[in-house]
Write an enzyme that holds these catalytic residues in place. Structure first.
Site, PDB file in Angstrom:
ATOM      1  N   SER A 233       0.841  -1.200   0.000  1.00 34.35           N
ATOM      2  CA  SER A 233       0.000   0.000   0.000  1.00 34.35           C
ATOM      3  C   SER A 233       0.877   1.251   0.000  1.00 34.35           C
ATOM      4  CB  SER A 233      -0.898   0.023   1.235  1.00 34.35           C
ATOM      5  OG  SER A 233      -0.103   0.058   2.407  1.00 34.35           O
ATOM      6  N   TYR A 267      -7.947   2.904   4.954  1.00 41.83           N
ATOM      7  CA  TYR A 267      -7.342   2.304   6.136  1.00 41.83           C
ATOM      8  C   TYR A 267      -6.124   3.064   6.642  1.00 41.83           C
ATOM      9  CZ  TYR A 267      -2.967  -0.242   5.189  1.00 41.83           C
ATOM     10  OH  TYR A 267      -1.672  -0.568   4.958  1.00 41.83           O
ATOM     11  N   LYS A 268      -5.539   3.904   5.788  1.00 48.12           N
ATOM     12  CA  LYS A 268      -4.316   4.574   6.218  1.00 48.12           C
ATOM     13  C   LYS A 268      -4.493   6.076   6.133  1.00 48.12           C
ATOM     14  CE  LYS A 268      -0.163   3.628   4.257  1.00 48.12           C
ATOM     15  NZ  LYS A 268       0.883   2.756   3.729  1.00 48.12           N
ATOM     16  N   TYR A 299      -8.074  -9.828   0.252  1.00 51.24           N
ATOM     17  CA  TYR A 299      -7.329 -10.417  -0.873  1.00 51.24           C
ATOM     18  C   TYR A 299      -8.201 -11.356  -1.713  1.00 51.24           C
ATOM     19  CZ  TYR A 299      -2.635  -9.137   0.962  1.00 51.24           C
ATOM     20  OH  TYR A 299      -1.514  -8.482   1.387  1.00 51.24           O
ATOM     21  N   GLY A 314       4.451  -9.698   5.612  1.00 52.52           N
ATOM     22  CA  GLY A 314       5.152  -9.527   6.892  1.00 52.52           C
ATOM     23  C   GLY A 314       4.319 -10.163   8.003  1.00 52.52           C
ATOM     24  N   ASP A 315       4.978 -10.648   9.055  1.00 52.04           N
ATOM     25  CA  ASP A 315       4.206 -11.339  10.090  1.00 52.04           C
ATOM     26  C   ASP A 315       3.504 -10.370  11.045  1.00 52.04           C
ATOM     27  OD1 ASP A 315       6.307 -10.412  11.558  1.00 52.04           O
ATOM     28  OD2 ASP A 315       7.077 -12.375  12.141  1.00 52.04           O
ATOM     29  N   ASP A 316       3.542  -9.076  10.715  1.00 45.89           N
ATOM     30  CA  ASP A 316       2.861  -8.090  11.558  1.00 45.89           C
ATOM     31  C   ASP A 316       1.342  -8.225  11.488  1.00 45.89           C
ATOM     32  OD1 ASP A 316       3.395  -7.267   8.866  1.00 45.89           O
ATOM     33  OD2 ASP A 316       2.475  -5.348   9.340  1.00 45.89           O
ATOM     34  N   GLN A 322      -5.483  -6.423  11.040  1.00 49.23           N
ATOM     35  CA  GLN A 322      -5.280  -7.156   9.787  1.00 49.23           C
ATOM     36  C   GLN A 322      -5.519  -8.666   9.938  1.00 49.23           C
ATOM     37  OE1 GLN A 322      -2.232  -5.629   6.938  1.00 49.23           O
ATOM     38  NE2 GLN A 322      -1.220  -5.062   8.815  1.00 49.23           N
ATOM     39  N   ASP A 428     -26.459  30.731  16.286  1.00 48.20           N
ATOM     40  CA  ASP A 428     -25.994  30.470  14.914  1.00 48.20           C
ATOM     41  C   ASP A 428     -26.695  31.436  13.949  1.00 48.20           C
ATOM     42  OD1 ASP A 428     -24.997  29.238  12.637  1.00 48.20           O
ATOM     43  OD2 ASP A 428     -26.429  27.571  12.700  1.00 48.20           O
TER      44      ASP A 428
END
Ligand code: SPV
Ligand code: MG
Length: 655
Positions: A233, A267-268, A299, A314-316, A322, A428
Site C-alpha cells: 500500500s 485504512y491509512k 485479498y 510480513g508477520d505483523d 489485519q 448560529d
C-alpha cells in the site's frame, strides 16, 4: 565436480537462473539485511574476490586466504579469520544451496541454531547431527544414533560462537587442523547451545557432485515456476520493501499488487501517489514479473483471479486489525492448495520519519485543497465529520474503526457554523464573524491533514462573498457551502418555527457566479445549499433551484431537510439524478439519520456530513461532570467517567 570447477572455486558453480551457489547465497543474505561477509578462500581467490565485488550487492567483504588450503580443512580457515568473527554470525559452507524459507527461519531463530531435517533420510557420507531435547550435541558424518540429516548452516549468537571459536583455535594451536570445525564443536558436548532447526523438506543441500547439482537446479527451477503474490500500500519504496521483494522473488515468479487508492485512503491516509503511478514504480523494479491493482483490503477477489502458489506478507498481520484479512487469505489459499509465507516484520525508523514528513506535506494548502474532489472521484461517496476546534479536528483526523478486516475513518471535516457558534456560546445567526471563523479553520488545519468543507452560512453580501472565497482558497479549504437564505439567518433545524427568508433564484445565482469568478484555483468548490424543503416550499421549488444554481456554476448541490423520514430526500435525489448524473450531491442527515452510507451512495449522493454529533456528545458529558462535582462537593465521584489527561495528551501530535 571435475570440469565444473576447473577455473573457479566450487561455490561459483552455476545453478540456473543466472545464479551461482555463491551469488545466490550473497544475494539472499543481503536481502536478509546482512551487510558484512567474511569469506575464507583458497585456490582461485583472486577470481572469487573480483566475482563477489562484481555482484554489486550492498555487502562489505573481508576475504581471508588460507595459505595452507591444500593441506588443512576449513577449521583452519576459520581460525585464520577469527579476528573478523567476533560477532553474532551466520555460518555456512560455500557449497550450500537453500531456499528462502530456510534462511527466513534461521534468521528468525532467537537462539543459536543449525539446520537439520527430520524428513530427509540419514545420508551415508554427509553431515548428521546428534540431537537431544532439541539441542545439537555432535555433528559429523560418523553419527547414526539419535541422528538427523544436517546441513552446515548455522546462526550463532556471539557468546555461543565464542565458545566454539575458542575451541577451534585450541584445536589449530595443537596442530589438529585437518578435521572439520565441527570436531571442535563436538568437544564442547552441547555447551554451545545450538538448537536443531528442523527445515524438513525445504531445500537445503550441499552440492558435492553432478548428481547433487542436477537435483538442486531442478528444485530451484520448480521454485522459479511458482507464482508469488505480494501486496503493497506504500507510496514510497525504501530499503525494507526492496529486501522483502528480493525475499519474495527467491520463492518464485513475483506478482506485486498495489492497493487501490480507495482502500489505502480508507485504512491509512490519502495516498500521495495514485495507484496508477505506484503501479509504474513497482513495474520498474528488476525481477518483478507483473504488477496488478488490488481493489480492496481483502485479498479474496485477487487471489481467486490469480491463484498464486504463494502469498507473501510480513508477520505483523498475525494480530491486530489485519488478522481477519490474514484469516481470509489462509482460507482462500487452502481452497486451491496455495501457501502463505510470512517474513519477520521490522519497522524502519527512517520510514516513520518519511511518513511524518508526508503528513506535513498533506497538511499544506495546495495539497489539501484538491483532495476532496479526488476522494469523491476515488470513493464515490465521502463522509465528513464536524470539527469546531483543534481537539475535535484531531478526533476526526485520527479516529479509525476496524471492522471485518476493513477500516473506516472520516474522509473530511465539516466546519459547522452551528458548532463554531455554539462553542463560543453564541447563536448560529452569522454573529461569529469571518475573522473568528477563519481562526477556527486555522486551529484545525494546524493539527490535521483531511480536507475541509466550510459552512459559509448565506455567504453574506455578494461583495463580501468574493473575498471569503479567495481567503478560503488561500487557506487550503476544499469547499464552501452557502445556503439560499437572506437577511437574518437562523439555523435550519428551526425550520418554519422562526422567521427565515429564502433568497431569490436570481440573487443567489448571481452570488454563485461572482464566487466562481473570484476563485483562483481549479480545485476549490462552491456548493449551493437549497432550503426549499426546510422552509416547506415544495419539491418543485427545490429542483428548480438545484438546476438553476448548477447552471450558475455551482460545483455541488446540498439539499437539506429536517424530517425524520428520508422520503423527500430520496425523491429529490432521484429527480435530480434523472437530469444530472454528474454534479455532486451533499446531504446532512441529522434528522433523517436512519439511512446508512452505503444506501446513500447507491442512491447517488456524494458527500454525507455528520454536522453536529461531536458537539452534542460533549455537552451532556461536561454538564454531568459539573453536576456531579456540585452534588458531592468534591471531584472523586466524577472521576470514573473521566479520561485521564495522560490519554488525552496522547491525542496531541508532537513535532
Ligand atoms: C451547521 O452545521 O451549521 C449547518 C447544518 O448549517 S444544520 O445545522 O443542519 O443547518
Ligand atoms: Mg450552518
Amino acid at each position: 565436480m571435475g570440469a565444473l570447477t576447473k577455473e573457479h572455486p566450487k561455490c561459483m558453480t552455476e545453478i540456473g537462473g543466472g545464479e551461482t551457489i555463491l551469488s545466490r547465497q550473497l544475494r539472499m543474505i543481503a536481502g536478509a539485511g546482512i551487510r558484512e561477509a567474511v569469506i575464507t578462500t583458497g585456490y582461485y581467490d583472486s577470481v572469487l574476490m573480483a566475482y563477489c565485488r562484481g555482484l554489486g550487492l550492498p555487502i562489505e567483504y573481508t576475504f581471508v586466504k588460507n595459505e595452507r588450503y591444500a593441506e588443512t580443512n576449513y577449521i583452519y580457515s576459520i581460525d585464520c579469520a577469527r579476528e573478523y568473527l567476533d560477532d553474532d554470525i551466520l555460518l555456512m559452507h560455500g557449497d550450500l544451496v537453500f531456499e528462502q524459507a530456510v534462511l527466513d527461519r534461521v534468521m528468525g531463530s532467537a537462539e543459536s541454531c543449525m539446520t537439520v531435517s527430520s524428513t530427509v533420510p540419514l545420508p551415508e557420507k554427509d553431515f548428521k547431527a546428534v540431537v537431544r531435547d532439541g539441542t545439537v550435541y555432535r555433528v559429523g558424518i560418523e553419527f547414526f544414533e539419535e541422528a538427523m540429516a544436517a546441513q552446515a548452516l548455522y546462526r550463532m549468537r556471539r557468546e555461543d560462537w565464542r565458545k566454539w571459536l575458542d575451541k577451534i583455535h585450541e584445536f589449530c594451536e595443537a596442530g589438529n587442523d585437518r578435521v572439520y570445525a565441527e570436531n571442535a564443536l563436538n568437544a564442547l558436548d552441547g555447551a554451545a547451545g545450538i538448537r536443531a532447526l528442523d527445515v524438513k523438506d525445504l531445500l537445503c543441500s550441499e552440492i558435492d557432485n553432478a548428481e547433487d547439482l542436477a537435483m538442486v537446479t531442478d528444485r530451484l527451477r520448480k521454485t522459479g515456476e511458482k507464482t508469488v503474490y505480494l501486496c503493497f500500500s506504500t507510496d514510497i519504496i525504501h530499503g525494507g520493501h526492496i529486501a522483502i521483494i528480493k525475499r519474495a522473488q527467491a520463492l518464485g515468479k513475483l506478482i506485486i499488487g498495489v492497493l487501490s487508492d480507495e482502500a489505502v485512503a480508507s485504512y491509512k491516509r490519502f495516498p500521495l501517489v495514485p495507484a496508477s503511478e505506484r503501479k509504474i514504480m513497482f513495474e520498474n523494479i528488476a525481477g518483478v514479473s507483473r504488477v496488478v491493482e488490488q481493489k480492496t483490503l481483502s485479498y479474496r477477489e485477487i487471489l481467486e483471479e490469480l491463484k498464486p502458489d504463494i502469498v507473501a506478507h510480513g508477520d505483523d498481520w498475525c494480530t491486530g486489525f489485519q488478522k481477519p484479512i490474514r484469516d481470509e487469505v489462509i482460507a482462500v489459499l487452502a481452497s486451491y492448495g496455495g501457501e502463505l509465507v510470512e517474513f519477520p516484520y521490522s519497522s524502519d525508523p527512517k520510514y516513520k520519519e518519511i511518513q511524518n514528513r508526508q503528513r506535513a506535506d498533506l497538511a499544506m494548502p495546495d495539497l489539501r485543497r484538491g483532495r476532496l474532489r479526488r476522494l469523491m472521484n476515488i470513493k464515490g461517496l465521502v463522509t465528513a465529520m464536524e470539527a469546531h476546534d483543534g481537539l475535535t479536528g484531531l478526533i476526526v483526523e485520527n479516529t479509525v474503526v476496524h471492522q471485518d478486516g476493513g477500516a473506516h475513518q472520516f474522509d473530511a471535516m465539516w466546519l459547522s457554523s452551528l458548532c463554531d457558534s455554539t462553542a463560543k456560546g453564541k447563536p448560529d445567526i452569522e454573529l461569529v464573524d469571518m475573522t473568528s471563523r477563519f481562526r477556527t479553520i486555522d486551529d484545525i488545519m494546524e493539527v490535521t491533514t483531511k480536507p475541509i468543507i466550510f459552512d459559509g452560512d448565506t455567504g453574506g453580501l455578494t461583495e463580501h462573498f468574493v473575498y471569503t472565497v479567495r481567503s478560503l482558497e488561500r487557506m487550503g479549504v476544499s469547499m464552501v457551502i452557502i445556503e439560499d437564505k437572506t437577511g437574518l439567518k437562523k439555523n435550519s433545524l428551526f425550520g418554519t418555527e422562526v422567521q427565515q427568508t429564502q433568497d431569490s433564484i436570481e440573487n443567489f445565482s448571481e452570488k454563485i457566479r461572482a464566487g466562481k469568478k473570484a476563485q483562483r484555483t481549479k480545485e476549490f468548490m462552491i456548493c449551493a445549499r437549497i432550503e426549499s424543503l426546510i422552509l416547506e416550499k415544495g419539491m418543485e421549488d427545490a429542483l428548480e433551484r438545484a438546476f438553476a444554481f448548477t447552471a450558475a456554476g455551482a460545483d455541488a448541490i446540498m439539499i437539506h431537510s429536517r424530517k425524520k423520514d428520508p422520503a423527500e430526500i430520496f425523491e429529490f435525489i432521484e429527480k435530480f439524478r434523472a437530469k444530472d448524473a454528474a454534479t455532486p450531491l451533499v446531504l446532512v442527515p441529522t434528522s433523517f439519520n436512519s439511512v446508512r452510507e452505503e444506501e446513500w451512495k447507491a442512491r447517488g449522493a456524494n458527500i454525507v456530513i455528520y454536522a453536529n454529533q461531536l458537539m452534542r456528545a460533549t455537552v451532556p458529558a461536561i454538564r454531568k461532570a459539573a453536576e456531579t462535582i456540585l452534588e458531592n462537593h468534591r471531584a472523586e465521584e466524577c472521576d470514573a467517567t473521566l479520561m485521564p489527561f495522560k490519554e488525552i495528551i496522547r491525542l496531541i501530535p508532537e513535532e
